[in-house]
Design a protein around this motif. Structure first.
Motif, PDB file in Angstrom:
ATOM      1  N   ASN A  72      52.618  51.631  37.696  1.00  0.00           N
ATOM      2  CA  ASN A  72      51.292  52.080  38.099  1.00  0.00           C
ATOM      3  C   ASN A  72      50.850  51.368  39.378  1.00  0.00           C
ATOM      4  OD1 ASN A  72      48.259  51.816  38.143  1.00  0.00           O
ATOM      5  ND2 ASN A  72      48.481  53.300  36.484  1.00  0.00           N
ATOM      6  N   LEU A  73      51.004  50.053  39.401  1.00  0.00           N
ATOM      7  CA  LEU A  73      50.575  49.269  40.568  1.00  0.00           C
ATOM      8  C   LEU A  73      51.428  49.566  41.798  1.00  0.00           C
ATOM      9  CD1 LEU A  73      49.786  45.940  38.743  1.00  0.00           C
ATOM     10  CD2 LEU A  73      48.149  47.420  39.916  1.00  0.00           C
ATOM     11  N   ARG A  74      52.721  49.724  41.573  1.00  0.00           N
ATOM     12  CA  ARG A  74      53.613  50.043  42.703  1.00  0.00           C
ATOM     13  C   ARG A  74      53.188  51.371  43.348  1.00  0.00           C
ATOM     14  NH1 ARG A  74      58.246  47.673  43.435  1.00  0.00           N
ATOM     15  NH2 ARG A  74      58.455  47.108  41.246  1.00  0.00           N
ATOM     16  N   GLN A  75      52.891  52.352  42.505  1.00  0.00           N
ATOM     17  CA  GLN A  75      52.460  53.663  43.006  1.00  0.00           C
ATOM     18  C   GLN A  75      51.122  53.546  43.733  1.00  0.00           C
ATOM     19  OE1 GLN A  75      52.107  56.596  39.906  1.00  0.00           O
ATOM     20  NE2 GLN A  75      52.566  58.267  41.302  1.00  0.00           N
ATOM     21  N   ARG A  76      50.198  52.760  43.181  1.00  0.00           N
ATOM     22  CA  ARG A  76      48.889  52.593  43.819  1.00  0.00           C
ATOM     23  C   ARG A  76      49.003  51.921  45.179  1.00  0.00           C
ATOM     24  NH1 ARG A  76      44.895  49.762  39.911  1.00  0.00           N
ATOM     25  NH2 ARG A  76      43.553  50.016  41.725  1.00  0.00           N
TER      26      ARG A  76
END
Length: 133
Positions: free
Chosen positions: A52-56
């Motif tokens: 999730n954080l990588r995508q954000r």
């Protein structure tokens, strides 16, 4: 079209870039907090958040890039108006607005993803509460 037309977008784009920078800083802070949790043994929660954080972070980078491109195209449009290349200035200004719209759409997508991260946090809290009851 005169100089004031593209100049109207300057404050909006500047505020948008400031908001994007703020989102990046908050996300970076969250990543640092999760790193501490990971080091303290909360691996399951961290693993669920990593993708999730990588995508954000990727989306925020794209939002910022499109916002900067919009700003540059807007400034170029003003320069073209100044040297009286009005037709080209209009096309460049249109591209500037298009980049701004794309940036906002990516921002909307990033917001959707960030709410998923909050849902994961709430699930983890609910699980912990159930275990303690």
């Amino acid at each position: 079209m005169d100089l004031t037309t593209p100049a109207l977008l300057f404050p909006a784009i500047s505020l948008l870039l400031l908001a994007y920078t703020n989102r990046f800083l908050v996300t970076a802070q969250l990543i640092r907090q999760l790193h501490v949790k990971y080091q303290n043994g909360a691996r399951e929660e961290v693993i669920r958040q990593i993708s999730n954080l990588r995508q954000r972070v990727l989306l925020i980078r794209r939002m910022q890039a499109m916002g900067v491109m919009s700003f540059l195209l807007c400034a170029l449009s003003m320069l073209l108006v100044f040297i009286e290349l009005i037709v080209i200035a209009k096309v460049i200004f249109g591209l500037s607005i298009f980049m701004l719209v794309l940036s906002l759409l990516v921002s909307l997508h990033e917001i959707t993803i960030s709410t998923k991260a909050i849902e994961i946090e709430m699930e983890d809290m609910e699980q912990s509460l159930r275990q303690h009851d």
